[in-house]
Design a protein around this motif. Sequence first.
Motif, mmCIF file in Angstrom:
data_model
loop_
_atom_site.group_PDB
_atom_site.id
_atom_site.type_symbol
_atom_site.label_atom_id
_atom_site.label_comp_id
_atom_site.label_asym_id
_atom_site.label_seq_id
_atom_site.Cartn_x
_atom_site.Cartn_y
_atom_site.Cartn_z
ATOM 1 N N SER A 1 -15.773 6.613 28.733
ATOM 2 C CA SER A 1 -15.868 5.590 27.997
ATOM 3 C C SER A 1 -15.696 5.668 26.542
ATOM 4 O O SER A 1 -15.018 4.754 26.100
ATOM 5 C CB SER A 1 -17.237 4.585 28.434
ATOM 6 O OG SER A 1 -17.384 4.281 29.870
ATOM 7 N N GLU B 1 -12.220 6.451 25.782
ATOM 8 C CA GLU B 1 -11.147 5.419 26.043
ATOM 9 C C GLU B 1 -11.465 4.035 24.956
ATOM 10 O O GLU B 1 -10.767 3.182 25.103
ATOM 11 C CB GLU B 1 -10.904 5.042 27.383
ATOM 12 C CG GLU B 1 -10.298 6.172 28.177
ATOM 13 C CD GLU B 1 -9.841 5.872 29.703
ATOM 14 O OE1 GLU B 1 -9.846 4.648 29.892
ATOM 15 O OE2 GLU B 1 -9.798 6.638 30.547
ATOM 16 N N GLY B 2 -12.641 4.230 24.652
ATOM 17 C CA GLY B 2 -13.111 3.026 23.990
ATOM 18 C C GLY B 2 -13.489 1.661 24.743
ATOM 19 O O GLY B 2 -13.460 0.671 24.159
ATOM 20 N N LYS B 3 -13.868 1.754 26.190
ATOM 21 C CA LYS B 3 -14.010 0.836 26.903
ATOM 22 C C LYS B 3 -14.616 1.332 28.047
ATOM 23 O O LYS B 3 -14.770 2.551 28.310
ATOM 24 C CB LYS B 3 -12.789 -0.052 27.400
ATOM 25 C CG LYS B 3 -11.849 0.900 28.438
ATOM 26 C CD LYS B 3 -10.772 0.154 28.726
ATOM 27 C CE LYS B 3 -9.821 1.203 29.749
ATOM 28 N NZ LYS B 3 -8.677 0.197 30.239
ATOM 29 N N GLU B 4 -15.408 0.513 28.613
ATOM 30 C CA GLU B 4 -16.508 1.102 30.038
ATOM 31 C C GLU B 4 -15.404 1.446 30.994
ATOM 32 O O GLU B 4 -14.407 0.699 31.585
ATOM 33 C CB GLU B 4 -17.255 0.011 30.567
ATOM 34 C CG GLU B 4 -18.478 -0.420 29.667
ATOM 35 C CD GLU B 4 -19.520 -1.603 30.179
ATOM 36 O OE1 GLU B 4 -19.122 -1.909 31.477
ATOM 37 O OE2 GLU B 4 -20.421 -1.931 29.502
ATOM 38 N N TYR C 1 -24.826 -2.117 30.797
ATOM 39 C CA TYR C 1 -23.555 -2.192 29.651
ATOM 40 C C TYR C 1 -23.780 -0.926 28.907
ATOM 41 O O TYR C 1 -24.892 -0.346 28.819
ATOM 42 C CB TYR C 1 -23.499 -3.228 28.921
ATOM 43 C CG TYR C 1 -24.626 -3.533 28.101
ATOM 44 C CD1 TYR C 1 -24.688 -3.089 26.764
ATOM 45 C CD2 TYR C 1 -25.672 -4.176 28.829
ATOM 46 C CE1 TYR C 1 -25.803 -3.366 25.934
ATOM 47 C CE2 TYR C 1 -27.089 -4.571 27.924
ATOM 48 C CZ TYR C 1 -26.902 -4.040 26.554
ATOM 49 O OH TYR C 1 -27.750 -4.182 25.542
ATOM 50 N N PHE D 1 -22.360 0.970 22.719
ATOM 51 C CA PHE D 1 -21.301 1.819 21.980
ATOM 52 C C PHE D 1 -22.142 2.381 20.589
ATOM 53 O O PHE D 1 -21.530 3.245 19.947
ATOM 54 C CB PHE D 1 -20.085 1.337 21.831
ATOM 55 C CG PHE D 1 -19.195 1.391 22.721
ATOM 56 C CD1 PHE D 1 -18.106 2.486 23.065
ATOM 57 C CD2 PHE D 1 -19.159 0.434 23.998
ATOM 58 C CE1 PHE D 1 -17.397 2.536 24.151
ATOM 59 C CE2 PHE D 1 -18.312 0.546 24.964
ATOM 60 C CZ PHE D 1 -17.492 1.745 25.079
#
Length: 787
Positions: free
Chosen positions: A701, A704-707, A761, A764
């Motif tokens: 995560s 890639e900068g996302k979950e 969630y 970050f």
Amino acid sequence: MCKEVIKVLGVIFFMCAFYSTVSAQQTIRGKVVDKQTQAPIIGATVILENTTPLKGDDTNRDGDFRIQHVKPDRYTIRVSYLGYKDELLLGVIVGSGQEVVLTIEITEAPTSMDEIIVGVDRVNPTPINEMAQISGRSFTVDETKRFSASGGDPLRLASSFAGVIATGDSDNEIIVRGNSSRGILWMLEGIEIPSPNHFSNEGASSGGISMFSTQVISRSDFLTGAFPAKYGNATSGVFDIHLRNGNNEQRETTLQFGVLGIDTSIEGPINNSKASYLFNYRYSTLAIFSAIGMNIIGENEENIFQDLSFKVHAPTGKEGTFSLFGLGGLSKNTYSYTFRSGEKESSIFGFNMGVIGLSHKYLINNTTSINTTISISGTKAEDTEQYPAYGGTYGNELNFLRTYVRGAIHLNKKFSSKLFVTNGITLSKLNYNFEAVDNTSPTIRTILFDDQGDSHSVNAFTSWKYQLSPRLSLVNGLHYTFFALNEESIIEPRSSIKYSVNSRTSAFIGLGQHSKIESLEYYLGNVMYEDGSTKKSNKDLELSRSNHYVAGFDIALKKQTYFKTEIYYQYLYNVPILKNINGIDPSDIELAFSTINLSEGYLAKELKNGGTGENYGVEVTLEQKFLGDSYFLINATIYDSKYTGSDGLNRDSRYNGTFAYNILAGKEYVIGNKKDRILGLNLKVSHAGNKRYTPISIPESLSEGKEVRLLKNAYSRRYPNYFRMDVQLTIRRNVKVSKITTEFRLDIQNFTNRNNPVVDYLNFNSYKVEFEDQLGILPFMSYRIEF
């Protein structure tokens, strides 16, 4: 804001304390009919057991009875008639404000039935539908009001029953035996209706709160498996809701004000005939608070809902009985936020539903009846989202409109006390208009839906109940489904058998095949490909299927108490999963996709009917019905729920919480100097395994900068167990002036302020997986006046 809320609550307390009270007398009246044919029973005896001297009446040629000069209290009503089983109604509330009007159904006993019922009154909340010998129960208006946490919502009431798991505070989604709530069938006055829930989503069978008010519903059925042949288009559960008739002799009004809404109903006779009307309207209190500047749920958010329900009941004698009924609800959630930069983010979500129907019941003779119903229903779902991106504002737009025209006819025939047969057919015409656009950037605009058209379906059934002996009854049936959109036809057998071991114990076993039409979005949605092209490819998707097997027994411990246990196994097949998995990365979470795990929405991918699933478990219930001044309900469920997706791996389903138990109890106390007030205390404790989720891979995560979630561990983790305690206090008074009954109610939901998680969630900022909790402690107050 807090001061304003305190002022409003203070007004409610003042109103509750305003009246002085005395005992006032009232009338209990109604009709006694044959349960199978609805023919009036002449000469039946209706008595109030806990009265001295004994009060009662015999039914006249129309099956009507009347018991006058009854003091406000709770009563046990017994109905007796030669050749029929006695019927007991426990804990019937009589107040000074309104008459008690009942329709009591009694069942003819086969020859020599006395040998197995003598000496004991079997109190078991069996369904109204006599064909439902297993996995079902009825629920009453009194239970809906009394059980803590139901909030007057019959769907939330169902979460108190064995086999039902509810782990959400902000919605009324219920999981029946490990199945998604999407598999629930809703019926109103004998005909299918769309999801009757405010703030419902497309493809969902749940929402924030039901459109049904306790002011209008009558005794209704809730079924959890192996449904009788009458019910189609259901794989999870069935709610068969009935509306009560209005008072046909005098006008009565009920007003209720609470935190959730203002509720008012009015009923009365039409032109001094036996016809009556009943109307109920409810408006969201949250909307009123918002209008005067009190934003209770947040200054950037607003929730508004209102609903109307009605029934006009017109018996005409030789021409039969006509009923005009309806239910409608409007709900909208709006959210808006302005950033410091001046950019705006907003969303508008709305769900509207309406149904109006006309039914006709005609008694051909004392053994044969025919029921005809026609209805028009529809839903409108809209969802608009706007958010800042790429220096501009973009978003999604959805507008789904659908209407149904349905006609149903049922023929009921009682050949003897041993054999009863019912047949029926329902024709449904569907019209739809779907529009949905996804604007994710200045250059990408994807049309998800741009469809309008029509289709139809046919549901037919035949079912018969045969009393093989005084102790043994058999129910068989067939259900037929035809869906024109994919031209699929299905014939489903259903069967159950029940054996009375002795006067206290019965054993039963049943099975059935069931199917469910998928959400229309799956058939009509455009499949999106990586190059931006779209294609329709799911129109030939078949119905989801499920086989149910159930066995169990129940024991009448004493007049008001019974024990029941059931074991069940369900095999799910023909479940939609991904069709084309070539080229998909093996770590892609979509390989684990199955509609078994969805409660709403759809997936814009090619699908096939290759998924399977299994649910099995054991349920136990111990219940003491309200008799005297107390009641309790204790149940427990241990279960397992598995499924296979596109990769063929056997996994825990999203809804595999593995266990659940509920403890409900209540007691009433007579208080006051004149002993003319009733204080009620009710408690509910729920503990259940929570929903499952797929864990987040923190390294992937962050990279890639996302979950990014791990396919190999799909639904391998479970949110912390769900626990909730709800407490309810009521004070009921019978007021001297104009025969008014008042009731103050305080519901404290989540009394222990438990932090039950709802979603996980990745933060970050802290590089940790965190949980978002559901609602904390919630006090709900209401004040009710009946006159």
